[in-house]
Design a protein around this motif. Structure first.
Motif, PDB file in Angstrom:
ATOM      1  N   SER A  66       0.830  -1.206   0.000  1.00  0.00           N
ATOM      2  CA  SER A  66       0.000   0.000   0.000  1.00  0.00           C
ATOM      3  C   SER A  66       0.865   1.256   0.000  1.00  0.00           C
ATOM      4  O   SER A  66       2.014   1.249   0.437  1.00  0.00           O
ATOM      5  CB  SER A  66      -0.914   0.014   1.229  1.00  0.00           C
ATOM      6  N   VAL A  84      -2.236   8.778  -9.871  1.00  0.00           N
ATOM      7  CA  VAL A  84      -3.022   7.547  -9.771  1.00  0.00           C
ATOM      8  C   VAL A  84      -2.776   6.551 -10.906  1.00  0.00           C
ATOM      9  O   VAL A  84      -2.572   5.355 -10.641  1.00  0.00           O
ATOM     10  CB  VAL A  84      -4.525   7.876  -9.648  1.00  0.00           C
ATOM     11  N   ALA A  88      -1.161   3.349  -9.121  1.00  0.00           N
ATOM     12  CA  ALA A  88      -2.173   2.343  -8.780  1.00  0.00           C
ATOM     13  C   ALA A  88      -1.986   1.043  -9.541  1.00  0.00           C
ATOM     14  O   ALA A  88      -2.679   0.064  -9.266  1.00  0.00           O
ATOM     15  CB  ALA A  88      -3.574   2.896  -9.024  1.00  0.00           C
ATOM     16  N   LEU A  93      -3.512   2.236  -3.435  1.00  0.00           N
ATOM     17  CA  LEU A  93      -3.391   3.621  -3.019  1.00  0.00           C
ATOM     18  C   LEU A  93      -4.498   4.000  -2.046  1.00  0.00           C
ATOM     19  O   LEU A  93      -5.679   3.721  -2.287  1.00  0.00           O
ATOM     20  CB  LEU A  93      -3.461   4.566  -4.224  1.00  0.00           C
ATOM     21  N   ARG A  95      -5.920   7.515  -0.429  1.00  0.00           N
ATOM     22  CA  ARG A  95      -5.815   8.972  -0.538  1.00  0.00           C
ATOM     23  C   ARG A  95      -6.797   9.604   0.448  1.00  0.00           C
ATOM     24  O   ARG A  95      -7.947   9.849   0.112  1.00  0.00           O
ATOM     25  CB  ARG A  95      -6.136   9.425  -1.965  1.00  0.00           C
TER      26      ARG A  95
END
Length: 293
Positions: A66, A84, A88, A93, A95
């Motif tokens: 992560s 992203v 990703a 991810l 946020r």
């Protein structure tokens, strides 16, 4: 609650979904929709104490490491849209919206300080079931990320800071700084207008709260930097209007296992203005760190 996106969700994005999730950067035409989503106020009644967006574009059978992306003042988690698409594909991810921003409300009795904001990030990770992560922060989010890495060493795989201050920067009202100084001369007119709208609609309580947390901090004086044990990448710009390369180097050298990367840019919000370069450096740094480990 978290907003989650998979690769399939991304490929089947419609206008309404894009506006809700605020993820563009691959399809340029989604940019205007994202801007509307960012500017639209969120009622306090619909906010949560620990809101975060979640993205994973890799194979569904993989269990990725992560990464947590921490935004700066006057913003929300949406501003990481440029990170992203590539990040990703490698990481799950998270946020988070910091307290008072986006869809996160300010917890009752919350005291604004960097240690408490670091604890907020830890609580987001707890909610997501993430024991440790690569911690990434930009601007004020960079200061929070450094505090987190010092306070939660066992939960920090690596640390990356883009234009993050380590002490008070003498600016009376950061919101009044011209966006050209923040985003650089290469930013398009549309990008500047987007950020002007974002700052104009930023939530007052959150903005003032973060300013309070940053009003007297000094990560070197408080020996926060010296307590960071994770491999650390500090990224800055060679012509930043916020802080000189020399000033950044002074605090970076206090972090034991750290490296400084200087991008050729006159923007000081390089996480936004130089997103692709930042991602390239962060991905390479994490890969190198894994190989060494």
């Amino acid at each position: 609650m978290a907003v989650t996106m998979s690769r399939r969700d991304w490929l089947h994005l419609g206008g309404g979904t894009a506006a809700t999730l605020g993820v563009s950067a691959i399809a340029g035409e989604l940019g205007a929709v994202t801007a509307l989503a960012q500017a639209r106020p969120v009622s306090n009644a619909s906010k949560e104490e620990l809101f975060y967006r979640e993205d994973w574009f890799g194979e569904p059978w993989r269990k990725p490491e992560s990464a947590v992306l921490i935004h700066g003042n006057d913003e929300s988690s949406i501003v990481w849209f440029g990170w992203v698409p590539r990040m990703a594909q490698e990481f799950r991810l998270l946020r988070p919206d910091l307290p008072g921003f986006g869809q996160s409300r300010i917890p009752a009795g919350f005291e604004w300080s960097l240690p408490n904001l670091a604890t907020f990030v830890a609580q987001v990770m707890d909610k997501a079931g993430v024991p440790s992560a690569h911690i990434i922060g930009a601007k004020t989010g960079g200061a929070i990320a450094m505090q987190f890495a010092a306070d939660y060493p066992g939960r920090t795989r690596t640390l990356a800071v883009a234009s993050g201050p380590a002490s008070v920067i003498a600016i009376s009202n950061p919101s009044k700084i011209p966006q050209r100084d923040r985003l650089g001369s290469a930013a398009s007119k549309e990008m500047v207008e987007y950020w002007n709208d974002m700052f104009a609609t930023a939530p007052h309580d959150g903005v003032e709260g973060l300013r309070t947390a940053l009003s007297k901090f000094d990560l070197a004086r408080d020996r926060v930097l010296q307590r960071i044990t994770a491999p650390t990448l500090v990224i800055t710009a060679d012509r930043s209007a916020l802080q000189s390369v020399e000033k950044v180097r002074q605090y970076q050298l206090l972090i034991p296992k750290s490296r400084l990367v200087v991008l050729h840019s006159d923007a000081y919000h390089i996480a936004a203005a130089n997103a692709d370069e930042c991602v390239t450096n962060v991905l390479a740094f994490i890969k190198e760190t894994r190989q060494r480990a």
